[in-house]
Each structure stands twice: as structure tokens, then as C-alpha cells.
Design a protein around this motif. Sequence first.
Motif, mmCIF file in Angstrom:
data_model
loop_
_atom_site.group_PDB
_atom_site.id
_atom_site.type_symbol
_atom_site.label_atom_id
_atom_site.label_comp_id
_atom_site.label_asym_id
_atom_site.label_seq_id
_atom_site.Cartn_x
_atom_site.Cartn_y
_atom_site.Cartn_z
ATOM 1 N N VAL A 1 53.682 53.702 15.929
ATOM 2 C CA VAL A 1 53.047 55.012 15.786
ATOM 3 C C VAL A 1 51.702 54.847 15.083
ATOM 4 N N GLY A 2 50.704 55.546 15.598
ATOM 5 C CA GLY A 2 49.385 55.504 14.985
ATOM 6 C C GLY A 2 48.477 54.419 15.526
ATOM 7 N N SER A 3 48.995 53.539 16.353
ATOM 8 C CA SER A 3 48.176 52.467 16.921
ATOM 9 C C SER A 3 47.445 52.981 18.166
ATOM 10 N N PRO A 4 46.367 52.298 18.571
ATOM 11 C CA PRO A 4 45.646 52.720 19.777
ATOM 12 C C PRO A 4 46.342 52.222 21.042
ATOM 13 N N LEU A 5 45.924 52.798 22.161
ATOM 14 C CA LEU A 5 46.512 52.438 23.452
ATOM 15 C C LEU A 5 45.411 52.279 24.489
ATOM 16 N N SER A 6 45.580 51.292 25.353
ATOM 17 C CA SER A 6 44.698 51.159 26.507
ATOM 18 C C SER A 6 45.507 50.604 27.671
ATOM 19 N N LEU A 7 45.664 51.406 28.700
ATOM 20 C CA LEU A 7 46.328 50.976 29.928
ATOM 21 C C LEU A 7 45.295 50.950 31.039
ATOM 22 N N GLU A 8 45.337 49.887 31.827
ATOM 23 C CA GLU A 8 44.309 49.747 32.858
ATOM 24 C C GLU A 8 44.915 49.719 34.261
ATOM 25 N N CYS A 9 44.157 50.264 35.171
ATOM 26 C CA CYS A 9 44.594 50.343 36.568
ATOM 27 C C CYS A 9 43.380 50.018 37.441
ATOM 28 N N THR A 10 43.566 49.142 38.422
ATOM 29 C CA THR A 10 42.479 48.849 39.352
ATOM 30 C C THR A 10 43.011 48.896 40.779
ATOM 31 N N VAL A 11 42.148 49.306 41.681
ATOM 32 C CA VAL A 11 42.485 49.398 43.095
ATOM 33 C C VAL A 11 41.583 48.445 43.865
ATOM 34 N N GLU A 12 42.154 47.744 44.823
ATOM 35 C CA GLU A 12 41.376 46.831 45.657
ATOM 36 C C GLU A 12 41.472 47.243 47.119
ATOM 37 N N GLY A 13 40.447 46.938 47.866
ATOM 38 C CA GLY A 13 40.491 47.144 49.302
ATOM 39 C C GLY A 13 40.096 48.516 49.782
ATOM 40 N N THR A 14 39.528 49.322 48.905
ATOM 41 C CA THR A 14 39.075 50.649 49.302
ATOM 42 C C THR A 14 37.914 51.048 48.400
ATOM 43 N N SER A 15 37.195 52.051 48.781
ATOM 44 C CA SER A 15 36.110 52.537 47.933
ATOM 45 C C SER A 15 36.238 54.045 47.782
ATOM 46 N N ASN A 16 35.727 54.532 46.665
ATOM 47 C CA ASN A 16 35.736 55.956 46.342
ATOM 48 C C ASN A 16 37.129 56.589 46.433
ATOM 49 N N PRO A 17 38.128 55.931 45.857
ATOM 50 C CA PRO A 17 39.461 56.539 45.903
ATOM 51 C C PRO A 17 39.580 57.674 44.898
ATOM 52 N N ASN A 18 40.504 58.581 45.139
ATOM 53 C CA ASN A 18 40.949 59.493 44.082
ATOM 54 C C ASN A 18 41.959 58.710 43.237
ATOM 55 N N LEU A 19 41.867 58.865 41.927
ATOM 56 C CA LEU A 19 42.755 58.125 41.027
ATOM 57 C C LEU A 19 43.505 59.082 40.127
ATOM 58 N N TYR A 20 44.725 58.696 39.764
ATOM 59 C CA TYR A 20 45.615 59.584 39.014
ATOM 60 C C TYR A 20 46.379 58.790 37.950
ATOM 61 N N TRP A 21 46.649 59.458 36.847
ATOM 62 C CA TRP A 21 47.605 58.965 35.851
ATOM 63 C C TRP A 21 48.743 59.968 35.749
ATOM 64 N N TYR A 22 49.970 59.447 35.866
ATOM 65 C CA TYR A 22 51.169 60.252 35.714
ATOM 66 C C TYR A 22 52.018 59.689 34.575
#
Lengths: 116, 114
Positions: free
Chosen positions: B15-36
Motif C-alpha cells: 500500500v502506498g507504493s507506485p504502479l506502472s503497467l505497460e501494454c504494447t500492440v504490434e502489427g497495427t497502427s492507430n488502434p483504440n486502446l483500453y484498460w479494464y
Amino acid sequence: QKEVEQDPGPLSVPEGAIVSLNCTYSNSAFQYFMWYRQYSRKGPELLMYTYSSGNKEDGRFTAQVDKSSKYISLFIRDSQPSDSATYLCAMSHPETGGTSYGKLTFGQGTILTVHP
Amino acid sequence: SQTIHQWPATLVQPVGSPLSLECTVEGTSNPNLYWYRQAAGRGLQLLFYSVGIGQISSEVPQNLSASRPQDRQFILSSKKLLLSDSGFYLCAWSVHGLYERGYTFGSGTRLTVV
């Protein structure tokens, strides 16, 4: 009232049974309908999509849409233990608030277990 | 073909620590991106979506933020994690303007805040 209602189950069936999974929705603007399968600790994967009333078959899977009743179903024939997963229905309409990002609305998911 | 990468697969943070989650997409351009986020009850809650670089929309007020520094990169962050931030986080992408095909999801990150 939720826009999409899905019976959470759990549903347990013997191998070889026909499985019926269902969702109802209230928003008549929904035009596109999908079914996702999610194995434990994995991301959902798209099983089937359709945008017209009627049936669409893909192997042992049949997706059915009844827009007049606002009801969609997924049938699994000859169910296998490997079909054991959570099944999520999802739907969208062409545009939401002008952002055109195609927002999906998901059901809560039905847990299915197929036992040998 | 298009692929989506999401990491890490599991994370245990105090608790209280920072967070960084990363997501990358390959093989397409200008995608819509979502976090759930998917809680124990299996429902999927849309947190953020993006239709382009630097364009982020938030669906629910919360302790999290998102950024899209590059066309195919989407980052979920928090400055200070709360216990209630625990859950299964999913990144997804879709073809811009193509609604009937739904989304393609990543494999998810299971976050436990202790």
C-alpha cells in the motif's frame, strides 16, 4: 437495471452435453454482439461475433441473436472439458457520444464446467 | 498479424507504493486502446480508453491514471496504491472505427496490494 444481464451460473454439465448460455439487454441501439471465452487467469478471447438477427455457426459453437426480444445466446454442442471457462457476452453500438470508439458493454460472465 | 503484450503477469505491491503497467500492440497502427479491471465477481470495468496519442478518457474516478506516449503503447499508473486497487488488469485494443469485431485482450496482470 443493468444494460446487459447474464446469468452468472455456475453451470456444470457432463461431457457431450449441449450448453446454452444467454444474455438479455435493454438498449435497442446495440447492433454488434460478441461472445468471449476466458480461461482462469487469462485474458478474454473472442469466440464469435455477429451483427444480424439469426444464427451463426462456427464448428461446435452457434451464436443466436433475437433483436426483437433483445436476447442473445451461445450454444455449445458436444461440450468438452476444454470448454470449461467463463463465457462473457458483449455488445456495442456504432458510436457513443461522438467519440466513435465502439465501447463494449459486457455481461457479468457465466462460469461453465464440463466434467468428464 | 497483430499481437498485444502486457506485463508483468503478476505483481505484489505494498500500500502506498507506485504502479506502472505497460501494454504494447504490434502489427497495427492507430488502434483504440483500453484498460479494464476485473474484480473477483468476473465483471469487466472499463477504466480508460484512448483513440490516439495523448488522448485519454476516464470512465470512472479513481486512484489510477493512464497515458499513451506512443501510438501503440498504453500505460496504467498510480502514485500511491490502495488495497482496493487489487484486481486483474486487462489491456485491450480494437481497430479504430471497426466496431463489430470487438476487442483483442492481453493476457492480463494480476495485482495484489498488501
